[in-house]
Design an enzyme around this catalytic site. Structure first.
Site, PDB file in Angstrom:
ATOM      1  N   HIS A 117      -2.061   1.743 -11.741  1.00  0.00           N
ATOM      2  CA  HIS A 117      -1.549   2.956 -11.099  1.00  0.00           C
ATOM      3  C   HIS A 117      -2.165   4.193 -11.758  1.00  0.00           C
ATOM      4  CE1 HIS A 117       1.912   2.146  -8.292  1.00  0.00           C
ATOM      5  NE2 HIS A 117       1.581   0.923  -8.668  1.00  0.00           N
ATOM      6  N   GLY A 123       0.804  -1.217   0.000  1.00  0.00           N
ATOM      7  CA  GLY A 123       0.000   0.000   0.000  1.00  0.00           C
ATOM      8  C   GLY A 123       0.835   1.263   0.000  1.00  0.00           C
TER       9      GLY A 123
END
Length: 182
Positions: free
Chosen positions: A52, A14
């Site tokens: 992303h 994360g």
């Protein structure tokens, strides 16, 4: 004076999401500095890049900077937050160069950071928590990244560790080691 932040952690911990959260809440124009290069022949890699991209706000500018990181940082503006993701990929882009050239590249980066106008958030992988790689290129990568992360950790404030889906502010919880002598 600019803020220089380090977010480090294991794969899929994360760390990128935490860095993105910090950038989004910086109140500045965010420039995402991607150190990866596209590879249409590697479908998995392309999917990772796309995930992303989809996660980031549309108004963020993205710069693809596989090598010229120091120059990119030096050209930034005061009202900007640069999110550099990731140092591991940047190090990997230099694995073929000689150690002396690499050391000069890192020295130039570290000497430039205090002169950068923008805030910077670095994302870095923690690669040294496993076995020593059995092949020379793996050891070179692990050692170069580990040394770089330690050097940055001595000058960044704060330093975050992301693991198990939790964020730890190491600057508040830890005691810094003396500057490394490599």
């Amino acid at each position: 004076m600019n803020k220089v932040i380090l977010v480090t952690g294991a794969a899929r911990s994360g760390k990128s999401e935490w860095a993105e959260n910090l950038a989004e809440n910086s109140g500045k124009t965010v420039v995402y500095v991607a150190t990866a290069t596209q590879n249409p022949d590697d479908q998995d890699w392309q999917q990772r890049i796309e995930k992303h991209q989809q996660r980031r706000p549309q108004d963020w500018l993205t710069l693809c900077v596989p090598v010229e990181l120091t120059a990119t940082l030096a050209q930034s503006q005061t009202d900007t937050c640069l999110l550099v993701d990731s140092l591991g990929t940047w190090v990997a882009n230099f694995l073929e160069i000689e150690d002396v050239i690499w050391e000069n590249t890192v020295k130039e980066l570290l000497e430039t950071l205090p002169l950068v106008a923008a805030d910077i958030i670095f994302v870095a992988e923690e690669t040294g928590w496993g076995v020593v790689p059995a092949y020379p290129m793996g050891r070179k990568f692990r050692d170069r990244l580990g040394i770089l992360v330690r050097q940055l950790g001595n000058i960044c404030e704060p330093v975050y560790l992301v693991t198990g889906g939790h964020v730890l502010n190491l600057s508040l919880l830890g005691v810094p080691l003396p500057s490394p002598k490599f």
